[in-house]
Design an enzyme around this catalytic site. Sequence first.
Site, PDB file in Angstrom:
ATOM      1  N   ASP A  25       0.874  -1.170   0.000  1.00 33.82           N
ATOM      2  CA  ASP A  25       0.000   0.000   0.000  1.00 33.82           C
ATOM      3  C   ASP A  25       0.910   1.219   0.000  1.00 33.82           C
ATOM      4  O   ASP A  25       1.515   1.554   1.016  1.00 33.82           O
ATOM      5  CB  ASP A  25      -0.896  -0.036   1.252  1.00 33.82           C
ATOM      6  CG  ASP A  25      -1.723   1.242   1.430  1.00 33.82           C
ATOM      7  OD1 ASP A  25      -1.677   2.122   0.541  1.00 33.82           O
ATOM      8  OD2 ASP A  25      -2.414   1.357   2.465  1.00 33.82           O
ATOM      9  N   LYS A  86       2.875  11.375  -3.497  1.00 32.14           N
ATOM     10  CA  LYS A  86       1.881  10.642  -4.284  1.00 32.14           C
ATOM     11  C   LYS A  86       0.938  11.586  -5.030  1.00 32.14           C
ATOM     12  O   LYS A  86       0.438  11.266  -6.107  1.00 32.14           O
ATOM     13  CB  LYS A  86       1.086   9.726  -3.357  1.00 32.14           C
ATOM     14  CG  LYS A  86       0.090   8.813  -4.035  1.00 32.14           C
ATOM     15  CD  LYS A  86      -0.502   7.844  -3.037  1.00 32.14           C
ATOM     16  CE  LYS A  86      -1.579   6.967  -3.635  1.00 32.14           C
ATOM     17  NZ  LYS A  86      -2.126   6.033  -2.624  1.00 32.14           N
ATOM     18  N   GLU A 185      -7.111   0.474  -4.754  1.00 28.65           N
ATOM     19  CA  GLU A 185      -7.148   0.399  -3.287  1.00 28.65           C
ATOM     20  C   GLU A 185      -8.490  -0.113  -2.750  1.00 28.65           C
ATOM     21  O   GLU A 185      -8.502  -1.013  -1.904  1.00 28.65           O
ATOM     22  CB  GLU A 185      -6.804   1.772  -2.681  1.00 28.65           C
ATOM     23  CG  GLU A 185      -5.335   2.101  -2.835  1.00 28.65           C
ATOM     24  CD  GLU A 185      -4.997   3.579  -2.633  1.00 28.65           C
ATOM     25  OE1 GLU A 185      -5.878   4.350  -2.190  1.00 28.65           O
ATOM     26  OE2 GLU A 185      -3.846   3.960  -2.917  1.00 28.65           O
ATOM     27  N   ASP A 207     -12.763   5.541   2.629  1.00 26.87           N
ATOM     28  CA  ASP A 207     -11.330   5.616   2.934  1.00 26.87           C
ATOM     29  C   ASP A 207     -10.956   7.037   3.346  1.00 26.87           C
ATOM     30  O   ASP A 207     -10.861   7.933   2.511  1.00 26.87           O
ATOM     31  CB  ASP A 207     -10.535   5.178   1.688  1.00 26.87           C
ATOM     32  CG  ASP A 207      -9.023   5.186   1.919  1.00 26.87           C
ATOM     33  OD1 ASP A 207      -8.554   5.716   2.943  1.00 26.87           O
ATOM     34  OD2 ASP A 207      -8.305   4.661   1.043  1.00 26.87           O
TER      35      ASP A 207
HETATM   36  P1  ADP Z   1      -2.894   7.433   3.716  1.00 29.68           P
HETATM   37  O1  ADP Z   1      -3.805   6.462   3.102  1.00 29.68           O
HETATM   38  O2  ADP Z   1      -3.164   8.852   3.310  1.00 29.68           O
HETATM   39  O3  ADP Z   1      -1.460   7.079   3.594  1.00 29.68           O
HETATM   40  P2  ADP Z   1      -3.472   6.426   6.423  1.00 29.68           P
HETATM   41  O4  ADP Z   1      -4.560   5.508   6.091  1.00 29.68           O
HETATM   42  O5  ADP Z   1      -2.196   5.838   6.873  1.00 29.68           O
HETATM   43  O6  ADP Z   1      -3.221   7.502   5.293  1.00 29.68           O
HETATM   44  O7  ADP Z   1      -4.024   7.403   7.563  1.00 29.68           O
HETATM   45  C1  ADP Z   1      -3.221   8.325   8.196  1.00 29.68           C
HETATM   46  C2  ADP Z   1      -4.083   9.169   9.103  1.00 29.68           C
HETATM   47  O8  ADP Z   1      -4.703   8.321  10.070  1.00 29.68           O
HETATM   48  C3  ADP Z   1      -3.297  10.207   9.886  1.00 29.68           C
HETATM   49  O9  ADP Z   1      -3.975  11.449   9.827  1.00 29.68           O
HETATM   50  C4  ADP Z   1      -3.308   9.661  11.305  1.00 29.68           C
HETATM   51  O10 ADP Z   1      -3.252  10.671  12.287  1.00 29.68           O
HETATM   52  C5  ADP Z   1      -4.628   8.947  11.336  1.00 29.68           C
HETATM   53  N1  ADP Z   1      -4.678   7.953  12.411  1.00 29.68           N
HETATM   54  C6  ADP Z   1      -3.856   6.903  12.603  1.00 29.68           C
HETATM   55  N2  ADP Z   1      -4.189   6.242  13.723  1.00 29.68           N
HETATM   56  C7  ADP Z   1      -5.267   6.877  14.248  1.00 29.68           C
HETATM   57  C8  ADP Z   1      -6.069   6.677  15.415  1.00 29.68           C
HETATM   58  N3  ADP Z   1      -5.825   5.710  16.275  1.00 29.68           N
HETATM   59  N4  ADP Z   1      -7.087   7.540  15.630  1.00 29.68           N
HETATM   60  C9  ADP Z   1      -7.324   8.551  14.782  1.00 29.68           C
HETATM   61  N5  ADP Z   1      -6.608   8.784  13.672  1.00 29.68           N
HETATM   62  C10 ADP Z   1      -5.587   7.966  13.411  1.00 29.68           C
HETATM   63 MG    MG Z   2      -4.479   4.851   2.132  1.00 27.24          MG
END
Ligand code: ADP
Ligand code: MG
Length: 638
Positions: A25, A86, A185, A207
């Site tokens: 991912d 990205k 995705e 998402d």
């Molecule tokens: P992307 O797909 O953009 O790479 P992610 O799916 O990894 O992103 O999500 C990242 C976001 O998720 C960040 O803003 C992070 O702060 C939030 N996040 C991660 N863990 C938690 C949690 N336990 N509670 C709330 N938000 C969270």
């Molecule tokens: Mg993502």
Amino acid sequence: MALLQIAEPGQSQAPHQRRLAVGIDLGTTNSLVAAIRSGSADVLENESGQRSVPSVVFFDSGVEPLVGHPAELADGDALSTIRSAKRLMGKGAKDLESSWLNKHYKFDLSSGSLPAFVTTDGPKSAIDVSAAILRTLKSTAEASLGGELVGAVVTVPAYFDDAQRQATKDAAALAGLSVLRLLNEPTAAAVAYGLDNEDEGTVAIYDLGGGTFDISILKMQRGIFEVLATAGDTALGGDDIDNLLVEWLLAKAGIAHLANEKEEAVVKQYAQKLKESLSAQDTVAVDWQDTNGNGWKGELSVAEFNSMLEPLLLRTLKPCRQVLRDAGIDKESVTAVVMVGGSTRVPLVRHKVGEFFEQTVLTSIDPDEVVAIGAAIQADVLAGNKPDSDLLLLDVTPLSLGLEIMGGMVEKVIPRNTTIPIARGQEFTTYKDGQTAMALHVVQGEREMVEDCRSLARFELKGMPEHVAGAARIQVLFQVDADGLLTVSALERESGVLASIDVKPSYGLSDGEIERMLRESMDNAGEDMQKRVLQEQRVEASRVLEAIVSALDADGDEHLSSQERQDIDQHIEKVTLSMKSDDRSIIKAAVHDLEHASGQFVERRMNASVRKMMSGQEIDAIDSSMGTGPNDKSVADV
Ligand code: ADP
Ligand code: MG
């Protein structure tokens, strides 16, 4: 008699030799790698025990770039610490103007259409940044699985177009990673939940990541996922929640604004911690101070947090409504709702989305990891570790692919929603006598006229033998591979002259533009059809004109009296005039009259040809040119 195969001694294949393949991912905020181990899919940890790698790369001059946590910890030059690359994948300088990235980084636009981040280690494209992340994930995987990878399934947003997908593949190639398949995705998330094993269903994938929000509706039928619609907001995500908390914190502390960017980054990080704690507990202790000693100490409850959050979540429901509309379904027909992205760990997000779709949302697989896990399952199948599995996912083309034909019209060769990989051929012909080259213009979109579609590529087929108009046979083949990449080839049958092109457009579609194109095509369907029919009539008229004029030039005097010639000339004039009209029936009538008026002429020529042929000479060209079949589409000459 059956033949029995006998292996050479020592050469028999070990029965359980697995080919190592992973799912990746490659996220805007975080990236992960997962694999199947002992029969179940799992995210792989790096040597520090971390499961996800922040999508951050720090380029320092003359050394290997730092990736992930080390890049964040290095605390180096902000312009050389690249985040969210990205967003720039497959995009050109033009797309940069309105981008978030433009405010945070400096760009070098000199190298053609690929913008590059200016770093202390020189210019770096988004592909370079992604390649650095992929390289890190690859070495994590190889260390953890204890061998070399045969390949990876890499996920991309469903709305990624050809250029963005190609950029992702280029990044993988740079990282020395063989891509088994690019997978959407949302499709990966659905696979992680095994939704592809159901006979049929309609799945919503919500998402909410770090900086982007995507909602997709997938239709599942016999192992094939079709992306019915996608929508979202490319400037909405967990970062915005952090910002809400920062504002709240500053208000509590009575601070109007912070001293500098560094201070802002620190408080943001603190806010992010508060947010993440509140996903697991009802209250969180707050104790924060800026460098001047101003700050606030107290408690934040989930209830108070939720009231800050509510407006932001409402903003995600608008695209949810839109995506249902675009997919042409109502909430009741959604059979499952999957939560994806770190921000869907926030309990209120789950609650609101569940309330909207009127059902319990799926959260049993960690929403940060669900995409990587689905990709790992798919990678295992593609690597050939599951010979019995019939799970061979197919994605579909999001928009129709076609070719420009005479009159600026589009002939669709592969309609939208065709499952890929696909190869489809169609025969085209020339428009002019003696045409030896052909301009092929590949377009994408649903509209009838080229000007309303998206231009993907142009190429030329040259060196064809001379033929009269409509007699050449050019086989055009459109091939879309499993990753959604398009190759178009054109073959002149008689001579075997061949030309082809891989489509790598310089600019990507901006997010959500696919939806816009689809919507426009529906809104304009009636008008478009009329325009097309009119344009077809015009092309037909000019084809008839061209044929008759060239016949007249060749031997008009031989077969016609001056009165007859005058009559035909008058009709030619009428057809020419009629072509300016927007009324199709006027053009049609004029063409009909011209054909009628020149009927005798054509007949005399035909007879003359036959006589010539009988006496051993070749049949004259014009007869076959006037008999062009209705199914042959002419492509412009060059
Ligand atoms: P992307 O797909 O953009 O790479 P992610 O799916 O990894 O992103 O999500 C990242 C976001 O998720 C960040 O803003 C992070 O702060 C939030 N996040 C991660 N863990 C938690 C949690 N336990 N509670 C709330 N938000 C969270
Ligand atoms: Mg993502």
